[in-house]
Write an enzyme that holds these catalytic residues in place. Structure first.
Site, PDB file in Angstrom:
ATOM      1  N   ASP A  39       0.853  -1.201   0.000  1.00  0.00           N
ATOM      2  CA  ASP A  39       0.000   0.000   0.000  1.00  0.00           C
ATOM      3  C   ASP A  39       0.880   1.239   0.000  1.00  0.00           C
ATOM      4  O   ASP A  39       2.029   1.182   0.464  1.00  0.00           O
ATOM      5  CB  ASP A  39      -0.935   0.000   1.236  1.00  0.00           C
ATOM      6  CG  ASP A  39      -2.218   0.788   0.983  1.00  0.00           C
ATOM      7  OD1 ASP A  39      -2.127   2.009   0.746  1.00  0.00           O
ATOM      8  OD2 ASP A  39      -3.298   0.185   1.024  1.00  0.00           O
ATOM      9  N   TYR A 157     -12.627   4.866 -14.582  1.00  0.00           N
ATOM     10  CA  TYR A 157     -12.826   3.790 -13.605  1.00  0.00           C
ATOM     11  C   TYR A 157     -13.526   2.602 -14.259  1.00  0.00           C
ATOM     12  O   TYR A 157     -13.096   1.461 -14.136  1.00  0.00           O
ATOM     13  CB  TYR A 157     -13.657   4.332 -12.432  1.00  0.00           C
ATOM     14  CG  TYR A 157     -13.840   3.353 -11.293  1.00  0.00           C
ATOM     15  CD1 TYR A 157     -12.825   3.154 -10.364  1.00  0.00           C
ATOM     16  CD2 TYR A 157     -15.020   2.629 -11.144  1.00  0.00           C
ATOM     17  CE1 TYR A 157     -12.982   2.262  -9.316  1.00  0.00           C
ATOM     18  CE2 TYR A 157     -15.187   1.742 -10.095  1.00  0.00           C
ATOM     19  CZ  TYR A 157     -14.169   1.557  -9.184  1.00  0.00           C
ATOM     20  OH  TYR A 157     -14.324   0.666  -8.147  1.00  0.00           O
ATOM     21  N   THR A 192     -16.627   1.776   2.388  1.00  0.00           N
ATOM     22  CA  THR A 192     -15.190   1.895   2.677  1.00  0.00           C
ATOM     23  C   THR A 192     -14.778   3.367   2.558  1.00  0.00           C
ATOM     24  O   THR A 192     -15.545   4.196   2.041  1.00  0.00           O
ATOM     25  CB  THR A 192     -14.352   1.094   1.650  1.00  0.00           C
ATOM     26  OG1 THR A 192     -14.516   1.709   0.372  1.00  0.00           O
ATOM     27  CG2 THR A 192     -14.745  -0.362   1.577  1.00  0.00           C
TER      28      THR A 192
HETATM   29  P1  NAD Z   1     -10.181   2.193  -0.361  1.00  0.00           P
HETATM   30  O1  NAD Z   1      -9.874   3.502  -1.001  1.00  0.00           O
HETATM   31  O2  NAD Z   1     -10.802   2.200   0.964  1.00  0.00           O
HETATM   32  O3  NAD Z   1      -8.874   1.286  -0.329  1.00  0.00           O
HETATM   33  C1  NAD Z   1      -7.998   1.231  -1.446  1.00  0.00           C
HETATM   34  C2  NAD Z   1      -6.591   1.002  -0.929  1.00  0.00           C
HETATM   35  O4  NAD Z   1      -5.706   1.001  -2.077  1.00  0.00           O
HETATM   36  C3  NAD Z   1      -6.116   2.129   0.012  1.00  0.00           C
HETATM   37  O5  NAD Z   1      -5.518   1.575   1.159  1.00  0.00           O
HETATM   38  C4  NAD Z   1      -5.111   2.891  -0.845  1.00  0.00           C
HETATM   39  O6  NAD Z   1      -4.093   3.523  -0.104  1.00  0.00           O
HETATM   40  C5  NAD Z   1      -4.565   1.782  -1.735  1.00  0.00           C
HETATM   41  N1  NAD Z   1      -3.931   2.308  -2.940  1.00  0.00           N
HETATM   42  C6  NAD Z   1      -4.391   3.307  -3.742  1.00  0.00           C
HETATM   43  N2  NAD Z   1      -3.503   3.554  -4.713  1.00  0.00           N
HETATM   44  C7  NAD Z   1      -2.472   2.692  -4.535  1.00  0.00           C
HETATM   45  C8  NAD Z   1      -1.252   2.472  -5.217  1.00  0.00           C
HETATM   46  N3  NAD Z   1      -0.912   3.215  -6.288  1.00  0.00           N
HETATM   47  N4  NAD Z   1      -0.422   1.506  -4.765  1.00  0.00           N
HETATM   48  C9  NAD Z   1      -0.740   0.785  -3.662  1.00  0.00           C
HETATM   49  N5  NAD Z   1      -1.884   0.964  -2.967  1.00  0.00           N
HETATM   50  C10 NAD Z   1      -2.732   1.907  -3.399  1.00  0.00           C
HETATM   51  O7  NAD Z   1     -11.110   1.430  -1.409  1.00  0.00           O
HETATM   52  P2  NAD Z   1     -11.943   0.069  -1.339  1.00  0.00           P
HETATM   53  O8  NAD Z   1     -13.356   0.425  -1.443  1.00  0.00           O
HETATM   54  O9  NAD Z   1     -11.470  -0.813  -0.248  1.00  0.00           O
HETATM   55  O10 NAD Z   1     -11.536  -0.516  -2.760  1.00  0.00           O
HETATM   56  C11 NAD Z   1     -10.804  -1.711  -2.951  1.00  0.00           C
HETATM   57  C12 NAD Z   1     -11.016  -2.166  -4.393  1.00  0.00           C
HETATM   58  O11 NAD Z   1     -12.410  -2.447  -4.599  1.00  0.00           O
HETATM   59  C13 NAD Z   1     -10.664  -1.112  -5.429  1.00  0.00           C
HETATM   60  O12 NAD Z   1     -10.057  -1.733  -6.537  1.00  0.00           O
HETATM   61  C14 NAD Z   1     -12.010  -0.539  -5.821  1.00  0.00           C
HETATM   62  O13 NAD Z   1     -12.003   0.017  -7.120  1.00  0.00           O
HETATM   63  C15 NAD Z   1     -12.876  -1.759  -5.727  1.00  0.00           C
HETATM   64  N6  NAD Z   1     -14.313  -1.502  -5.566  1.00  0.00           N
HETATM   65  C16 NAD Z   1     -14.773  -0.699  -4.543  1.00  0.00           C
HETATM   66  C17 NAD Z   1     -16.133  -0.530  -4.389  1.00  0.00           C
HETATM   67  C18 NAD Z   1     -16.717   0.299  -3.273  1.00  0.00           C
HETATM   68  O14 NAD Z   1     -17.927   0.591  -3.312  1.00  0.00           O
HETATM   69  N7  NAD Z   1     -15.963   0.689  -2.266  1.00  0.00           N
HETATM   70  C19 NAD Z   1     -17.026  -1.143  -5.266  1.00  0.00           C
HETATM   71  C20 NAD Z   1     -16.519  -1.945  -6.290  1.00  0.00           C
HETATM   72  C21 NAD Z   1     -15.156  -2.129  -6.414  1.00  0.00           C
END
Ligand code: NAD
Length: 271
Positions: A39, A157, A192
């Protein structure tokens, strides 16, 4: 699943500091795995505290790797260190991602490249560097989204999440003979920090409308807890999913499985 399955095995989870990634790390630590959490969040950030405590409590090992998934050096360095550590790498979760709620005509070329570098190229680089280390029986999970299954107004996205499903297919074909499975998880709305931050950028009224609109288009009428996604991810990583590869698993409360017609049916009084 044999409850000792993860003992003596390593797993890499990207974006492991918070949200869904943290929930996946937590489940894997509790199962006894050695987890490399990659991360950009610094390792002295209090966000990591709960996971460090969980590792102590469960006797498992958490290795925090402060690095950017979009950089090749992240993956060459991690592959080298995993090889040196000597534990077999049985899992990779490409979970790290960022969002950008902008339409095609609003997105700059720089924003487009930045998002695709993290959400898509990061997963490609990870698989390319780590798959050669993985033994037969290992598995990879790419985190896409409902936005990777249907149309969504966030242009870069949505594109990144559809493309991840293509990467999953290509890698599943290539790695099948090596005994490695590759699948995609497509979450619906998950509560999240990503969602909170995206909503802060917009206004409170919009945030409320976004949540309500999601609930209205989701059979289960709510967003997910991160652990509900982590459960599916850990299942796909493990031996109980031994005959599943090249698949997309929506974990979306039924949004993609009929949410639109459900809402229409409610409107017409048919449901
Ligand atoms: P979040 O923002 O809470 O967590 C994402 C994590 O990725 C964070 O800890 C961030 O620091 C890390 N990150 C970002 N850029 C980075 C990089 N360049 N290198 C390393 N780490 C990096 O988001 P989340 O909701 O837990 O999302 C997790 C995954 O699920 C993502 O791929 C997101 O697109 C996907 N997603 C989320 C949702 C939602 O509703 N939250 C829905 C569908 C898919």
């Amino acid at each position: 699943m044999n409850s000792n399955y993860w003992l003596g095995k390593a797993v890499v989870v990207t974006g492991g500091a918070r949200g869904q990634g943290a929930a996946e790390v937590l489940r894997l630590l509790k199962a006894g795995a050695t987890v490399y959490a990659v991360d950009v969040i610094p390792d002295d950030d209090p966000l990591w505290d709960a996971l460090v405590t969980a590792a102590h409590t469960s006797g498992a090992t958490l290795i925090i790797r402060v690095a950017d998934v979009s950089q090749e050096s992240t993956w060459t360095g991690l592959a080298r260190d995993i090889l040196e550590a000597g534990l077999p790498l049985f899992g990779l979760v490409n979970n790290a991602g960022i969002t950008l709620r902008k339409k095609v005509t609003e997105t700059s070329a720089q924003e487009w490249d930045h998002l695709l570098d993290i959400n898509l190229k990061g997963a490609f680089l990870a698989i390319r560097a780590l798959a050669p280390l993985m033994p037969a029986g290992a598995a990879i999970v790419n985190i896409s989204s409902v936005a990777g299954l249907i149309g969504y107004f966030s242009a870069a996205y949505t594109t990144s999440k559809w493309a991840l499903r293509g990467l999953t297919r290509a890698a599943a074909l290539e790695l099948a003979d090596q005994g490695i499975r590759v699948n995609t998880v497509c979450p619906g709305l998950v509560e999240t920090p990503m969602i909170l931050q995206a909503n802060v950028v917009h206004n409170a009224e919009k945030a409320q409308l976004f949540h309500q609109g999601n609930a209205d288009a989701t059979l289960l009428s709510r967003g997910a807890d991160p652990d509900e996604i982590a459960a599916a991810v850990v299942f796909l990583l493990g031996p109980d999913a031994s005959f599943i590869t090249g698949a997309d698993l929506p974990v979306d409360g039924g949004m993609s499985g009929g949410g639109v017609y459900w809402r229409i049916g409610k409107g017409t009084g048919d449901l």
